[in-house]
Design a protein around this motif. Sequence first.
Motif, mmCIF file in Angstrom:
data_model
loop_
_atom_site.group_PDB
_atom_site.id
_atom_site.type_symbol
_atom_site.label_atom_id
_atom_site.label_comp_id
_atom_site.label_asym_id
_atom_site.label_seq_id
_atom_site.Cartn_x
_atom_site.Cartn_y
_atom_site.Cartn_z
ATOM 1 N N ARG A 96 0.809 -1.221 0.000
ATOM 2 C CA ARG A 96 0.000 0.000 0.000
ATOM 3 C C ARG A 96 0.843 1.272 0.000
ATOM 4 N N MET A 97 2.139 1.141 0.350
ATOM 5 C CA MET A 97 3.043 2.301 0.387
ATOM 6 C C MET A 97 4.299 1.988 -0.406
ATOM 7 N N GLN A 98 4.673 2.850 -1.304
ATOM 8 C CA GLN A 98 5.887 2.639 -2.094
ATOM 9 C C GLN A 98 6.726 3.910 -2.082
ATOM 10 N N MET A 99 7.942 3.811 -2.621
ATOM 11 C CA MET A 99 8.872 4.943 -2.575
ATOM 12 C C MET A 99 9.559 5.135 -3.919
ATOM 13 N N ILE A 100 9.713 6.398 -4.320
ATOM 14 C CA ILE A 100 10.538 6.749 -5.476
ATOM 15 C C ILE A 100 11.794 7.387 -4.902
ATOM 16 N N PHE A 101 12.960 6.840 -5.241
ATOM 17 C CA PHE A 101 14.206 7.288 -4.622
ATOM 18 C C PHE A 101 14.825 8.452 -5.374
ATOM 19 N N GLN A 102 15.750 9.126 -4.670
ATOM 20 C CA GLN A 102 16.322 10.370 -5.189
ATOM 21 C C GLN A 102 17.183 10.169 -6.430
ATOM 22 N N ILE A 168 9.523 5.116 -11.175
ATOM 23 C CA ILE A 168 8.106 5.440 -10.939
ATOM 24 C C ILE A 168 7.232 4.238 -11.304
ATOM 25 N N ALA A 169 7.544 3.586 -12.450
ATOM 26 C CA ALA A 169 6.780 2.396 -12.865
ATOM 27 C C ALA A 169 6.898 1.288 -11.816
#
Length: 325
Positions: A96-102, A168-169
């Motif tokens: 339910r929670m994801q992350m896009i890294f720097q 992002i994908a």
Amino acid sequence: MSKNNILLRVDNLYKHFPIYRGVFRRQVGAVHAVDGISFDVRTGETFGLVGESGCGKTTAGRTIIQLYKATSGHIYFGDADLSKVKGADLRRMRKRMQMIFQDPYTSLNPRMSVNDTIGEPMIIHGVSRGKEARERVENLMEIVGLNPGFASRFPHEFSGGQRQRIGIARALALNPEMIICDEPISALDVSIQAQIINLLEDLQSQMGLTYLFIAHDLSMVHYISNRVAVMYLGILAELAPTTELFNNPLHPYTQALLSAVPIPDPVLEEKRQRIILEGDVPSPANPPSGCRFRTRCPIAKELCAEQTPEWREITAGHWVACHFA
């Protein structure tokens, strides 16, 4: 504000990293990376978290998503307290929670093709495999603006902006409710930054996503966020709806940050006063007493060294930690 509308609630969150010295690795101190922050994120909004480098933004994001274990405090996502969830239950919550890294150059495994990178979360969580997973990967690549024919290629064959689209994908692969965007555009060319921001906005409207958007670029945060929290040396200095914060900043640190943002009007730019902060940011291993910002604050008094300012609501939804706000 209805409690039902809150997707994420961070309550008095601390994250300290121990400092060890000597042969016997004795703890001699701690880095106060996040030092008692509280805020909530509503379903469907973009919540901006800003501050200069080293203020604890990224640590806060990683602690919220449980890449780091919190030292103390609570993180409520929906009805679950993430700080107490472990094992299989935490794994279910991660969908339910994801992350896009720097950094799109280090956040992708150079030995994995795009197909494997985007498809891995689906296989780990048992969502889909084989042909179904490949079709889903191609569909996600189309959604983020990549050619599905490049699915067998490797990260080194893509530009920085294309790599961030792969990231992002991958974050979208499990249909999350919320994405933590950890400075997703700071490593990209200026010409590409706007494309990625517009893509994130389009995805939000199509999929009903909620974003925690971590950044130090105030103009970009102004553009994308509904509400903004300003962080300094592990604590929150100010939190308000975006328009309110940019039009009426109450904390001296926020005022200094906003004075550095260029205005595309030469007449106004010439008239306004820049606030230049003195000195350097203190060490998070040894933060100042009282108000964290007092060593650089242009209006600091004796009271600021003696008492920690209370986190208080000045007007509806506008919170600040300053004795003189």
